[in-house]
Write a protein that holds these residues in place. Sequence first.
Motif, PDB file in Angstrom:
ATOM      1  N   LEU A  77       0.811  -1.211   0.000  1.00  0.00           N
ATOM      2  CA  LEU A  77       0.000   0.000   0.000  1.00  0.00           C
ATOM      3  C   LEU A  77       0.849   1.267   0.000  1.00  0.00           C
ATOM      4  N   LYS A  78       2.151   1.116   0.095  1.00  0.00           N
ATOM      5  CA  LYS A  78       2.997   2.288   0.323  1.00  0.00           C
ATOM      6  C   LYS A  78       3.417   3.011  -0.952  1.00  0.00           C
ATOM      7  N   TRP A  79       2.875   2.610  -2.074  1.00  0.00           N
ATOM      8  CA  TRP A  79       3.142   3.294  -3.338  1.00  0.00           C
ATOM      9  C   TRP A  79       2.176   4.458  -3.553  1.00  0.00           C
ATOM     10  N   MET A  80       1.110   4.523  -2.769  1.00  0.00           N
ATOM     11  CA  MET A  80       0.062   5.511  -3.039  1.00  0.00           C
ATOM     12  C   MET A  80       0.557   6.944  -2.854  1.00  0.00           C
ATOM     13  N   PRO A  81       0.081   7.863  -3.685  1.00  0.00           N
ATOM     14  CA  PRO A  81       0.511   9.258  -3.600  1.00  0.00           C
ATOM     15  C   PRO A  81       0.239   9.855  -2.227  1.00  0.00           C
ATOM     16  N   GLY A  82       1.285  10.420  -1.601  1.00  0.00           N
ATOM     17  CA  GLY A  82       1.151  11.027  -0.285  1.00  0.00           C
ATOM     18  C   GLY A  82       1.531  10.115   0.854  1.00  0.00           C
ATOM     19  N   ASN A  83       1.831   8.834   0.547  1.00  0.00           N
ATOM     20  CA  ASN A  83       2.158   7.873   1.601  1.00  0.00           C
ATOM     21  C   ASN A  83       3.284   8.349   2.499  1.00  0.00           C
ATOM     22  N   GLU A  84       4.284   9.015   1.911  1.00  0.00           N
ATOM     23  CA  GLU A  84       5.475   9.409   2.683  1.00  0.00           C
ATOM     24  C   GLU A  84       5.158  10.411   3.792  1.00  0.00           C
ATOM     25  N   ALA A  85       3.998  11.069   3.727  1.00  0.00           N
ATOM     26  CA  ALA A  85       3.644  12.073   4.734  1.00  0.00           C
ATOM     27  C   ALA A  85       2.844  11.488   5.906  1.00  0.00           C
ATOM     28  N   ILE A  86       2.461  10.209   5.816  1.00  0.00           N
ATOM     29  CA  ILE A  86       1.699   9.592   6.904  1.00  0.00           C
ATOM     30  C   ILE A  86       2.603   9.404   8.119  1.00  0.00           C
ATOM     31  N   LEU A  87       2.121   9.842   9.277  1.00  0.00           N
ATOM     32  CA  LEU A  87       2.866   9.665  10.521  1.00  0.00           C
ATOM     33  C   LEU A  87       2.471   8.331  11.150  1.00  0.00           C
ATOM     34  N   ASN A  88       3.460   7.465  11.364  1.00  0.00           N
ATOM     35  CA  ASN A  88       3.252   6.191  12.042  1.00  0.00           C
ATOM     36  C   ASN A  88       3.414   6.430  13.544  1.00  0.00           C
ATOM     37  N   PHE A  89       2.331   6.276  14.296  1.00  0.00           N
ATOM     38  CA  PHE A  89       2.352   6.599  15.723  1.00  0.00           C
ATOM     39  C   PHE A  89       3.428   5.833  16.480  1.00  0.00           C
ATOM     40  N   GLU A  90       3.692   4.598  16.065  1.00  0.00           N
ATOM     41  CA  GLU A  90       4.695   3.800  16.762  1.00  0.00           C
ATOM     42  C   GLU A  90       6.113   4.279  16.462  1.00  0.00           C
ATOM     43  N   ARG A  91       6.349   4.759  15.251  1.00  0.00           N
ATOM     44  CA  ARG A  91       7.708   5.141  14.850  1.00  0.00           C
ATOM     45  C   ARG A  91       7.957   6.646  14.933  1.00  0.00           C
ATOM     46  N   GLN A  92       6.910   7.440  14.800  1.00  0.00           N
ATOM     47  CA  GLN A  92       7.032   8.906  14.839  1.00  0.00           C
ATOM     48  C   GLN A  92       6.133   9.455  15.938  1.00  0.00           C
ATOM     49  N   ASN A  93       6.347   8.929  17.115  1.00  0.00           N
ATOM     50  CA  ASN A  93       5.450   9.148  18.237  1.00  0.00           C
ATOM     51  C   ASN A  93       5.301  10.615  18.611  1.00  0.00           C
ATOM     52  N   GLN A  94       6.415  11.331  18.736  1.00  0.00           N
ATOM     53  CA  GLN A  94       6.354  12.717  19.177  1.00  0.00           C
ATOM     54  C   GLN A  94       5.673  13.609  18.145  1.00  0.00           C
ATOM     55  N   GLN A  95       5.996  13.386  16.851  1.00  0.00           N
ATOM     56  CA  GLN A  95       5.353  14.169  15.800  1.00  0.00           C
ATOM     57  C   GLN A  95       3.850  13.912  15.770  1.00  0.00           C
ATOM     58  N   ALA A  96       3.481  12.656  15.952  1.00  0.00           N
ATOM     59  CA  ALA A  96       2.067  12.290  15.933  1.00  0.00           C
ATOM     60  C   ALA A  96       1.334  12.907  17.121  1.00  0.00           C
ATOM     61  N   LYS A  97       1.944  12.841  18.292  1.00  0.00           N
ATOM     62  CA  LYS A  97       1.314  13.421  19.482  1.00  0.00           C
ATOM     63  C   LYS A  97       1.152  14.927  19.334  1.00  0.00           C
ATOM     64  N   LEU A  98       2.133  15.585  18.741  1.00  0.00           N
ATOM     65  CA  LEU A  98       2.061  17.031  18.547  1.00  0.00           C
ATOM     66  C   LEU A  98       0.924  17.380  17.587  1.00  0.00           C
ATOM     67  N   ALA A  99       0.791  16.595  16.512  1.00  0.00           N
ATOM     68  CA  ALA A  99      -0.296  16.838  15.557  1.00  0.00           C
ATOM     69  C   ALA A  99      -1.654  16.690  16.237  1.00  0.00           C
ATOM     70  N   LEU A 100      -1.793  15.664  17.066  1.00  0.00           N
ATOM     71  CA  LEU A 100      -3.061  15.443  17.766  1.00  0.00           C
ATOM     72  C   LEU A 100      -3.329  16.535  18.796  1.00  0.00           C
ATOM     73  N   LYS A 101      -2.274  17.002  19.446  1.00  0.00           N
ATOM     74  CA  LYS A 101      -2.429  18.067  20.446  1.00  0.00           C
ATOM     75  C   LYS A 101      -2.924  19.356  19.798  1.00  0.00           C
ATOM     76  N   LYS A 102      -2.452  19.637  18.590  1.00  0.00           N
ATOM     77  CA  LYS A 102      -2.826  20.866  17.880  1.00  0.00           C
ATOM     78  C   LYS A 102      -4.171  20.750  17.172  1.00  0.00           C
ATOM     79  N   ALA A 103      -4.685  19.537  17.026  1.00  0.00           N
ATOM     80  CA  ALA A 103      -5.862  19.306  16.192  1.00  0.00           C
ATOM     81  C   ALA A 103      -7.102  20.044  16.702  1.00  0.00           C
ATOM     82  N   THR A 104      -7.786  20.691  15.775  1.00  0.00           N
ATOM     83  CA  THR A 104      -9.093  21.283  16.067  1.00  0.00           C
ATOM     84  C   THR A 104     -10.220  20.451  15.470  1.00  0.00           C
ATOM     85  N   LEU A 105      -9.861  19.600  14.506  1.00  0.00           N
ATOM     86  CA  LEU A 105     -10.840  18.741  13.847  1.00  0.00           C
ATOM     87  C   LEU A 105     -10.180  17.408  13.533  1.00  0.00           C
TER      88      LEU A 105
END
Length: 338
Positions: free
Chosen positions: A61-89
């Motif tokens: 599934l990793k060939w799909m356009p935009g795949n490289e921007a997906i944050l994997n919570f297990e591997r990119q934990n801090q970035q993912a938590k920051l995105a969720l903390k900032k989320a309004t929607l």
Amino acid sequence: MNSEDIIAVKKLLSTPQQIVIIPHKNPDGDAIGSTLGLCHYLNSIGQSATIVSPNDYPRFLKWMPGNEAILNFERQNQQAKLALKKATLIFTLDFNHLGRAGQLEPLLQSSDAKFIMIDHHQAPSDYAVVTYSDVTMSSTCEMIYNFMEYLGATDYITEAIAHCLYTGILTDTGSFKFRSTTSRTHKVVAHLIEKGADNTTIHNNIFDTNSPSRIQLLGCALNNMVILQEFKTVYITLSQDELDKYKYQKGDTEGFVNYGLTLEGIRFAVIFIENREEGIIKISFRSKGDFSVNQFARNHFSGGGHDNASGGKSDSSLEETVQNFRALLPQYKEKLNS
């Protein structure tokens, strides 16, 4: 979606939002395709959208356009938590209970963001301000197409969005063979092809990327197949040792359970896969006709899904789980043989 929901979504998207899009744990083609398709659209209209996946997903599934921007919570934990903390929607796609988000569940439960749910599974919970739920839909990707149509936004479908949505529809309909595939589904797919979805390339990327070890694992699985003709049932087992022997990678067992349903007269197919790390047996159920594996999974294996395709789990050993399963079949004999 009703008119009130459409108005509510348009109002939310009329102002800048920090958006996070969440697929379910162990995301499949429909989950990744729908999140990517929606993400491309939201970013194209000036929103700030990020996808946070609870964990990793199959390499096909990793060939799909935009795949490289997906944050994997297990591997990119801090970035993912920051995105969720900032989320309004927050959009949750292809699941309808926050427990299906794995380790993300407590973060979602405590979030102050507003939620929009888009999903086609049964019995949705009520955490969202807008719930677009339709169990008759072939896939969440078809629902994302409809979502864009409701917003008057199908002109925003790019080649990238078309590729992503086509992929999810293809995989969740079993290459358009499941009963949920309708004339509307084919009309949506036709439009996606017109918008640039390359059906041949997508099919090859999904189905023609086998490794030698995966083919050997399939051989092992088929060798383990047990046919219970009395109950028109087939089941397959794969132990952790067998997975290790054939160098199992996430997604390698995708579709194995369907082989049972290709046998003449079989209505119920199951695969039991040992996961020693999580201490569970993962189970996939498939059926033909009106035998509801959704109800079977809910009743006996802490699962659910669709009437003809569902999942579940067991905390018992592989051997005990299979024994328990076989012990249940006599009470369903009449339904399976009707």
